[in-house]
Design an enzyme around this catalytic site. Structure first.
Site, short mmCIF file in Angstrom:
data_model
loop_
_atom_site.label_atom_id
_atom_site.label_comp_id
_atom_site.label_asym_id
_atom_site.label_seq_id
_atom_site.Cartn_x
_atom_site.Cartn_y
_atom_site.Cartn_z
N LYS A 1 56.93 26.01 84.26
CA LYS A 1 56.31 26.70 83.12
C LYS A 1 54.79 26.48 83.13
CE LYS A 1 58.79 24.42 80.02
NZ LYS A 1 59.67 23.53 80.80
N ARG B 1 61.53 24.93 71.24
CA ARG B 1 62.55 24.27 72.05
C ARG B 1 63.83 24.06 71.25
NH1 ARG B 1 59.04 21.48 75.68
NH2 ARG B 1 60.08 20.20 77.23
N ARG C 1 56.91 14.15 91.13
CA ARG C 1 55.76 14.87 90.58
C ARG C 1 54.56 13.96 90.28
NH1 ARG C 1 56.62 18.98 85.61
NH2 ARG C 1 56.99 17.11 84.38
N ARG D 1 53.95 10.92 85.29
CA ARG D 1 54.28 10.92 83.86
C ARG D 1 55.35 9.88 83.57
NH1 ARG D 1 55.12 17.13 82.16
NH2 ARG D 1 56.74 16.11 80.95
N ARG E 1 65.86 14.71 79.28
CA ARG E 1 65.17 15.99 79.07
C ARG E 1 66.07 17.17 79.48
NH1 ARG E 1 60.51 14.51 82.64
NH2 ARG E 1 59.66 16.60 82.39
P1 ADP Z 1 58.96 19.30 80.32
O1 ADP Z 1 59.14 20.76 80.01
O2 ADP Z 1 58.64 19.06 81.76
O3 ADP Z 1 60.07 18.42 79.82
P2 ADP Z 1 56.69 19.08 78.46
O4 ADP Z 1 55.36 18.69 78.97
O5 ADP Z 1 56.87 20.47 77.96
O6 ADP Z 1 57.68 18.72 79.63
O7 ADP Z 1 57.14 18.08 77.27
C1 ADP Z 1 57.10 16.69 77.44
C2 ADP Z 1 57.76 16.03 76.26
O8 ADP Z 1 57.03 16.34 75.05
C3 ADP Z 1 59.20 16.46 75.96
O9 ADP Z 1 60.15 15.76 76.73
C4 ADP Z 1 59.31 16.10 74.47
O10 ADP Z 1 59.46 14.72 74.29
C5 ADP Z 1 57.93 16.48 73.95
N1 ADP Z 1 57.91 17.89 73.49
C6 ADP Z 1 57.20 18.91 74.07
N2 ADP Z 1 57.41 20.05 73.40
C7 ADP Z 1 58.27 19.77 72.40
C8 ADP Z 1 58.89 20.54 71.38
N3 ADP Z 1 58.67 21.86 71.27
N4 ADP Z 1 59.72 19.90 70.51
C9 ADP Z 1 59.96 18.59 70.60
N5 ADP Z 1 59.42 17.81 71.55
C10 ADP Z 1 58.59 18.38 72.44
#
Ligand code: ADP
Length: 218
Positions: free
Chosen positions: A18, A94, A133, A166, A177
């Site tokens: 993404k 999400r 990564r 990360r 996740r």
């Molecule tokens: P990925 O899609 O690779 O899991 P992101 O960078 O989008 O990683 O998100 C990293 C973390 O940030 C998620 O695992 C969660 O803990 C938090 N997070 C991000 N976006 C949201 C969201 N919309 N709602 C709740 N937690 C979120």
């Protein structure tokens, strides 16, 4: 792209690409990416109250509670820049609560979504991608220890800054996740599918994925 500004959501499991597509859409079409993960990580870096709170969840690969996440994103969406130039959302919404909140915000602003792109890959490929990564601490460029190693170990090819792993790219957090994607985010995909907004794209090669997305937008 001429005409109405683009309002797009990229949705998909962790590691599906993404962020890569959001960056391509920004550099080539000038649309503003809004990544909830990037925003949370910058709040953590700046040691804000929100960052301190979110960190506990993020490190374990758990979702940050809806209330704070929605408030954080609402603040960034309710702006003139969004009205004028649109957005590419990455990582939000999400959960169903977040999707409903987004509908309310866009309704208030009298705006609508153009498209929701669901990026898809087999779970084994996602696991392999996430496990190696590396990201640049400064420009955000993404590398992989096996598939796309930097020219000099530990340093970004583009800006020479140090690379980092990360904390949520550890095996247990990765599994959490993926689990939350299936339990929470899959229903968000179904919601947009029912609205006729969802486009499925197999997320293998970044260039062909980018062109497929742009074709769907045409
Ligand atoms: P990925 O899609 O690779 O899991 P992101 O960078 O989008 O990683 O998100 C990293 C973390 O940030 C998620 O695992 C969660 O803990 C938090 N997070 C991000 N976006 C949201 C969201 N919309 N709602 C709740 N937690 C979120």
């Amino acid at each position: 792209m001429a005409g109405e500004p683009l309002r797009l959501i990229l949705i998909g499991p962790p590691g599906v690409g993404k962020g890569t597509q959001a960056a391509l859409l920004e550099s080539r079409l000038g649309v503003q990416p809004m990544s909830s993960g990037v925003i949370f990580r910058s709040e953590i870096e700046a040691e804000t109250d929100l960052g301190r709170m979110a960190r506990r969840y993020i490190e374990h690969g758990e979702l940050v509670p809806n209330g704070v996440t929605i408030e954080m994103m609402a603040k960034r969406l309710r702006t003139e820049a969004v009205r004028k130039h649109g957005f590419v959302l990455d990582g939000f919404p999400r959960t169903m609560r977040q999707a409903e909140a987004l509908d309310e915000i866009l309704d208030e602003m009298d705006l609508h979504l153009n498209k929701v792109v669901s990026l898809e890959l087999p779970e084994s490929v996602l696991m392999a991608r996430l496990a190696g990564r590396l990201g640049c601490t400064k420009c955000g460029e993404i590398y992989h220890s096996v598939n796309k190693p930097p020219r000099r170990p530990g340093l970004c090819d583009k800006c020479n800054s140090p690379l980092f792993v990360r904390t949520d790219d550890q095996p247990e957090a990765i599994l959490e996740r993926l689990r939350s994607f299936h339990e929470e985010t899959q229903s968000v995909c179904d919601y947009y599918e029912a609205k006729g907004l969802l486009q499925h794209v197999e997320s293998d090669n970044p260039e062909s994925v980018y062109h497929e997305i742009v074709n769907h937008l045409a």
